[in-house]
Design a protein around this motif. Sequence first.
Motif, PDB file in Angstrom:
ATOM      1  N   SER A  11       0.794  -1.237   0.000  1.00  0.00           N
ATOM      2  CA  SER A  11       0.000   0.000   0.000  1.00  0.00           C
ATOM      3  C   SER A  11       0.825   1.286   0.000  1.00  0.00           C
ATOM      4  O   SER A  11       0.340   2.321  -0.459  1.00  0.00           O
ATOM      5  CB  SER A  11      -0.972   0.011   1.187  1.00  0.00           C
ATOM      6  N   PRO A  12       2.085   1.295   0.514  1.00  0.00           N
ATOM      7  CA  PRO A  12       2.833   2.563   0.488  1.00  0.00           C
ATOM      8  C   PRO A  12       3.211   3.035  -0.914  1.00  0.00           C
ATOM      9  O   PRO A  12       3.623   4.193  -1.082  1.00  0.00           O
ATOM     10  CB  PRO A  12       4.099   2.241   1.306  1.00  0.00           C
ATOM     11  N   PHE A  13       3.088   2.168  -1.916  1.00  0.00           N
ATOM     12  CA  PHE A  13       3.576   2.510  -3.253  1.00  0.00           C
ATOM     13  C   PHE A  13       2.408   2.784  -4.198  1.00  0.00           C
ATOM     14  O   PHE A  13       1.312   2.250  -4.040  1.00  0.00           O
ATOM     15  CB  PHE A  13       4.428   1.354  -3.797  1.00  0.00           C
ATOM     16  N   ASP A  14       2.678   3.615  -5.185  1.00  0.00           N
ATOM     17  CA  ASP A  14       1.651   3.976  -6.160  1.00  0.00           C
ATOM     18  C   ASP A  14       1.099   2.735  -6.858  1.00  0.00           C
ATOM     19  O   ASP A  14       1.797   1.744  -7.049  1.00  0.00           O
ATOM     20  CB  ASP A  14       2.222   4.952  -7.192  1.00  0.00           C
ATOM     21  N   PHE A  15      -0.156   2.843  -7.280  1.00  0.00           N
ATOM     22  CA  PHE A  15      -0.914   1.713  -7.812  1.00  0.00           C
ATOM     23  C   PHE A  15      -0.382   1.189  -9.143  1.00  0.00           C
ATOM     24  O   PHE A  15      -0.381  -0.019  -9.378  1.00  0.00           O
ATOM     25  CB  PHE A  15      -2.372   2.167  -7.951  1.00  0.00           C
ATOM     26  N   PHE A  16       0.065   2.071 -10.045  1.00  0.00           N
ATOM     27  CA  PHE A  16       0.375   1.667 -11.412  1.00  0.00           C
ATOM     28  C   PHE A  16       1.739   0.977 -11.515  1.00  0.00           C
ATOM     29  O   PHE A  16       2.631   1.171 -10.687  1.00  0.00           O
ATOM     30  CB  PHE A  16       0.304   2.861 -12.354  1.00  0.00           C
ATOM     31  N   PHE A  17       1.884   0.168 -12.569  1.00  0.00           N
ATOM     32  CA  PHE A  17       3.013  -0.759 -12.635  1.00  0.00           C
ATOM     33  C   PHE A  17       4.401  -0.106 -12.654  1.00  0.00           C
ATOM     34  O   PHE A  17       5.353  -0.695 -12.130  1.00  0.00           O
ATOM     35  CB  PHE A  17       2.846  -1.734 -13.818  1.00  0.00           C
ATOM     36  N   PRO A  18       4.593   1.093 -13.233  1.00  0.00           N
ATOM     37  CA  PRO A  18       5.949   1.667 -13.154  1.00  0.00           C
ATOM     38  C   PRO A  18       6.415   1.854 -11.703  1.00  0.00           C
ATOM     39  O   PRO A  18       7.577   1.583 -11.378  1.00  0.00           O
ATOM     40  CB  PRO A  18       5.807   3.004 -13.875  1.00  0.00           C
ATOM     41  N   SER A  19       5.502   2.296 -10.837  1.00  0.00           N
ATOM     42  CA  SER A  19       5.862   2.485  -9.427  1.00  0.00           C
ATOM     43  C   SER A  19       6.074   1.159  -8.725  1.00  0.00           C
ATOM     44  O   SER A  19       6.944   1.044  -7.854  1.00  0.00           O
ATOM     45  CB  SER A  19       4.758   3.278  -8.712  1.00  0.00           C
ATOM     46  N   GLN A  20       5.295   0.157  -9.103  1.00  0.00           N
ATOM     47  CA  GLN A  20       5.482  -1.169  -8.518  1.00  0.00           C
ATOM     48  C   GLN A  20       6.859  -1.735  -8.874  1.00  0.00           C
ATOM     49  O   GLN A  20       7.535  -2.336  -8.037  1.00  0.00           O
ATOM     50  CB  GLN A  20       4.389  -2.110  -9.021  1.00  0.00           C
ATOM     51  N   LEU A  21       7.276  -1.524 -10.106  1.00  0.00           N
ATOM     52  CA  LEU A  21       8.582  -2.017 -10.541  1.00  0.00           C
ATOM     53  C   LEU A  21       9.717  -1.245  -9.870  1.00  0.00           C
ATOM     54  O   LEU A  21      10.726  -1.835  -9.473  1.00  0.00           O
ATOM     55  CB  LEU A  21       8.690  -1.912 -12.061  1.00  0.00           C
ATOM     56  N   ARG A  22       9.561   0.065  -9.722  1.00  0.00           N
ATOM     57  CA  ARG A  22      10.580   0.856  -9.028  1.00  0.00           C
ATOM     58  C   ARG A  22      10.684   0.422  -7.565  1.00  0.00           C
ATOM     59  O   ARG A  22      11.782   0.330  -7.009  1.00  0.00           O
ATOM     60  CB  ARG A  22      10.259   2.349  -9.125  1.00  0.00           C
ATOM     61  N   ALA A  23       9.540   0.151  -6.954  1.00  0.00           N
ATOM     62  CA  ALA A  23       9.541  -0.296  -5.566  1.00  0.00           C
ATOM     63  C   ALA A  23      10.279  -1.624  -5.422  1.00  0.00           C
ATOM     64  O   ALA A  23      10.973  -1.851  -4.429  1.00  0.00           O
ATOM     65  CB  ALA A  23       8.110  -0.428  -5.057  1.00  0.00           C
ATOM     66  N   MET A  24      10.138  -2.490  -6.421  1.00  0.00           N
ATOM     67  CA  MET A  24      10.838  -3.769  -6.370  1.00  0.00           C
ATOM     68  C   MET A  24      12.345  -3.564  -6.429  1.00  0.00           C
ATOM     69  O   MET A  24      13.108  -4.275  -5.767  1.00  0.00           O
ATOM     70  CB  MET A  24      10.372  -4.667  -7.519  1.00  0.00           C
ATOM     71  N   SER A  25      12.788  -2.598  -7.222  1.00  0.00           N
ATOM     72  CA  SER A  25      14.220  -2.304  -7.303  1.00  0.00           C
ATOM     73  C   SER A  25      14.745  -1.733  -5.991  1.00  0.00           C
ATOM     74  O   SER A  25      15.876  -2.005  -5.585  1.00  0.00           O
ATOM     75  CB  SER A  25      14.492  -1.306  -8.430  1.00  0.00           C
ATOM     76  N   GLU A  26      13.900  -0.936  -5.318  1.00  0.00           N
ATOM     77  CA  GLU A  26      14.351  -0.238  -4.114  1.00  0.00           C
ATOM     78  C   GLU A  26      14.141  -1.054  -2.845  1.00  0.00           C
ATOM     79  O   GLU A  26      14.953  -0.987  -1.909  1.00  0.00           O
ATOM     80  CB  GLU A  26      13.603   1.102  -4.001  1.00  0.00           C
ATOM     81  N   GLN A  27      13.050  -1.813  -2.780  1.00  0.00           N
ATOM     82  CA  GLN A  27      12.737  -2.593  -1.589  1.00  0.00           C
ATOM     83  C   GLN A  27      12.294  -4.004  -1.992  1.00  0.00           C
ATOM     84  O   GLN A  27      11.131  -4.361  -1.845  1.00  0.00           O
ATOM     85  CB  GLN A  27      11.640  -1.907  -0.773  1.00  0.00           C
ATOM     86  N   PRO A  28      13.210  -4.806  -2.493  1.00  0.00           N
ATOM     87  CA  PRO A  28      12.837  -6.130  -3.012  1.00  0.00           C
ATOM     88  C   PRO A  28      12.248  -7.067  -1.963  1.00  0.00           C
ATOM     89  O   PRO A  28      11.328  -7.831  -2.267  1.00  0.00           O
ATOM     90  CB  PRO A  28      14.165  -6.674  -3.568  1.00  0.00           C
ATOM     91  N   ALA A  29      12.746  -7.017  -0.736  1.00  0.00           N
ATOM     92  CA  ALA A  29      12.233  -7.932   0.294  1.00  0.00           C
ATOM     93  C   ALA A  29      10.770  -7.632   0.612  1.00  0.00           C
ATOM     94  O   ALA A  29       9.934  -8.551   0.693  1.00  0.00           O
ATOM     95  CB  ALA A  29      13.085  -7.830   1.555  1.00  0.00           C
TER      96      ALA A  29
END
Length: 235
Positions: A32-50
């Motif tokens: 929930s802390p990350f934006d809904f759309f997929f670009p933000s989801q992918l960036r979040a994975m790069s920054e906080q993978p765990a």
Amino acid sequence: METDYVFPGRRVAAVSMVLGPVLLLTGTLLRSPFDFFFPSQLRAMSEQPALMTAAYTCFLAGNVLLWPAIVALATRIGRTKPALAAWGGLFVLFGLFERTFHAGIDQAALGLAERRGAGFAESVVSESYQDLHLFSFLSFTIMFGWYVLAFAAYRAKVLGVAESIGVATMGLLPLGVLKGTEFVSIIGTAGLCVALVPAGIRALLESPKPSRRTMLFTAIAVPLLGALAFVSALG
């Protein structure tokens, strides 16, 4: 000897009613802390993978674990409303299958983001997002199935008004690949918890005590299954 056993069994269905919704809600809240759309989801994975791995894993586990609960609910509805039980149960199960399919794409895309960077993963997802596949034609079941099942459960008096509304709120969850959390996502997964978790706990408490033979078999089977799971992950 014939029994009144109904697949997958009362305890399995009860555990499904408890764990499935709770894991869905957990996964929804974790991302929930990350934006809904997929670009933000992918960036979040790069920054906080765990954190993102935990979020998507919990959501997928909850989605898969839900099927026994849905089968049990549709079976109870079918005792008085067989047509509604068939339509609602099948639509929801098809929707669960489709979300599992989407989760496989999510896994691949998130893996690309972690290993090759969010920009590379975003370009791959953007170019293939509208590709047709079998489940493209069944997307309506992801949302519509929950409304049918909720109506069926209410008409069959299997669930009360509040619980039926809770089931229906699952139809609010956005569908598609790499979808994050919106406010309606929390409403939907929390609503399902309200609808199914108390019923699952009651079913567990009211279930007859398992026989010694069953308990012994379970004690042997659980570590064996754990070993099989470990071996499966190796290849």
